[in-house]
Design an enzyme around this catalytic site. Structure first.
Site, short mmCIF file in Angstrom:
data_model
loop_
_atom_site.label_atom_id
_atom_site.label_comp_id
_atom_site.label_asym_id
_atom_site.label_seq_id
_atom_site.Cartn_x
_atom_site.Cartn_y
_atom_site.Cartn_z
N THR A 12 -0.76 -7.48 6.05
CA THR A 12 -1.06 -8.91 6.19
C THR A 12 -0.14 -9.69 5.26
O THR A 12 0.23 -9.23 4.18
CB THR A 12 -2.53 -9.22 5.85
OG1 THR A 12 -2.77 -9.00 4.45
CG2 THR A 12 -3.48 -8.35 6.67
N GLY A 13 0.25 -10.89 5.71
CA GLY A 13 1.20 -11.68 4.91
C GLY A 13 2.54 -10.99 4.80
O GLY A 13 3.18 -11.01 3.75
N GLY A 14 3.00 -10.40 5.90
CA GLY A 14 4.20 -9.59 5.87
C GLY A 14 5.50 -10.32 6.15
O GLY A 14 6.54 -9.68 6.27
N SER A 16 6.98 -12.59 4.19
CA SER A 16 7.75 -13.01 3.01
C SER A 16 7.32 -12.19 1.80
O SER A 16 6.31 -11.49 1.82
CB SER A 16 7.54 -14.50 2.72
OG SER A 16 6.19 -14.76 2.37
N GLY A 17 8.12 -12.30 0.73
CA GLY A 17 7.76 -11.73 -0.56
C GLY A 17 7.44 -10.25 -0.54
O GLY A 17 8.16 -9.43 0.03
N ILE A 18 6.35 -9.89 -1.20
CA ILE A 18 5.94 -8.49 -1.34
C ILE A 18 5.63 -7.86 0.01
O ILE A 18 5.99 -6.71 0.27
CB ILE A 18 4.74 -8.39 -2.29
CG1 ILE A 18 5.19 -8.71 -3.73
CG2 ILE A 18 4.10 -7.01 -2.23
CD1 ILE A 18 4.05 -8.89 -4.72
N SER A 135 -3.85 -8.70 -8.88
CA SER A 135 -2.99 -9.36 -9.87
C SER A 135 -3.53 -9.09 -11.26
O SER A 135 -4.75 -8.90 -11.44
CB SER A 135 -2.95 -10.87 -9.61
OG SER A 135 -2.31 -11.54 -10.68
N TYR A 148 -8.33 -18.52 -8.77
CA TYR A 148 -7.41 -17.43 -8.40
C TYR A 148 -7.78 -16.14 -9.14
O TYR A 148 -7.86 -15.06 -8.53
CB TYR A 148 -5.98 -17.84 -8.73
CG TYR A 148 -4.94 -16.81 -8.33
CD1 TYR A 148 -4.71 -16.50 -7.00
CD2 TYR A 148 -4.19 -16.16 -9.31
CE1 TYR A 148 -3.75 -15.56 -6.64
CE2 TYR A 148 -3.22 -15.23 -8.97
CZ TYR A 148 -3.01 -14.92 -7.62
OH TYR A 148 -2.06 -13.99 -7.28
#
Length: 247
Positions: A12-14, A16-18, A135, A148
């Protein structure tokens, strides 16, 4: 380079970034990779660049997650690697926080991650690997990061419970907690380049290894946790911060 041949990975969220770096790493090592994201244009670009499959889905939308899981089941059967990576961050003090601020972060970072795992459990292959992106702010708090930080602390708690619940199927569930990492998340949070450069310099001074983390660093750890080499690791939070938490 074929550690993950015949493996199905969902990230998921693939776009950009990590998430993007992990998709590339797993693809290069033989996996069939499906990435998701909220932005259609970004997903299409990442798909074209990486040679993976894309599905537009907002992790904060439960119906979208249900559609994603159903689509993956119909087209790929079972999943070997689930990397629950999508997340957002914005800053607000507790005094000035709005309900919208709270909901925006929690709906993606916690509720969305929770139900992504929930809806994928029936199609996880036995001995599959699940990795949550957490995190170090789950345990190291800063002014303005209350929501967060809470979202990531909650995620770590769910990770441990999931590891126990899924252990009978030999499914391993872990979390990676990066420290300062060079991704797009700061620009998405509305921080301009000059401010970010100042923040970056201050952060590097606090990191014993004297550098920021990179998406590729985290991608390598996702791959390790998803490989047979880590088949005895579950319920663990892997901190990747260049030694920041020990200073």
């Amino acid at each position: 380079m074929n550690n993950f041949k015949n493996k199905i990975a969902v990230i998921t969220g693939g776009n950009s970034g990590i998430g993007y770096a992990t998709a590339r790493h797993l693809k290069e090592n033989g996996a069939t990779v499906i990435i998701t994201g909220r932005r259609k244009e970004a997903i299409e670009k990442a798909v074209a660049d990486l040679g993976v499959t894309g599905f537009v889905a907002d992790q904060s939308d439960l119906k979208a997650t249900e559609k994603l899981a159903a689509w993956v089941k119909e087209n790929y059967g079972e999943v070997d690697i689930l990397f629950v990576n999508a997340g957002i961050t914005t800053q607000s003090t507790i005094e000035t926080a709005s309900e919208q601020h709270f909901d925006d972060i929690m709906n993606i970072n916690f509720k969305g991650a929770y139900f992504t795992l929930s809806k994928f459990i029936p199609i996880l292959r036995d001995a599959a690997s699940v990795v949550f992106l957490s995190s170090i702010v789950a345990t190291i708090n800063h002014p303005g990061s209350s929501v967060y930080s809470a979202s990531k602390a909650a995620l770590n708690s769910v990770m441990k419970t999931a590891a126990l619940e899924l252990a009978p199927r030999k499914i391993r569930v872990n979390a990676i907690s990066p420290g300062p990492t060079e991704t797009e998340i700061m620009s998405k949070a509305g921080i301009d380049e000059a401010t970010w450069n100042t923040i970056k310099g201050n952060l590097i001074n606090k990191i014993p290894l004297n550098r920021m983390g990179t998406p590729a660093d985290v991608a390598s750890m996702v791959a390790y946790l998803s490989d047979d080499a880590a088949q005895f690791i579950t319920g663990s939070e892997i901190i990747m911060d260049g030694g920041m938490v020990i200073v």
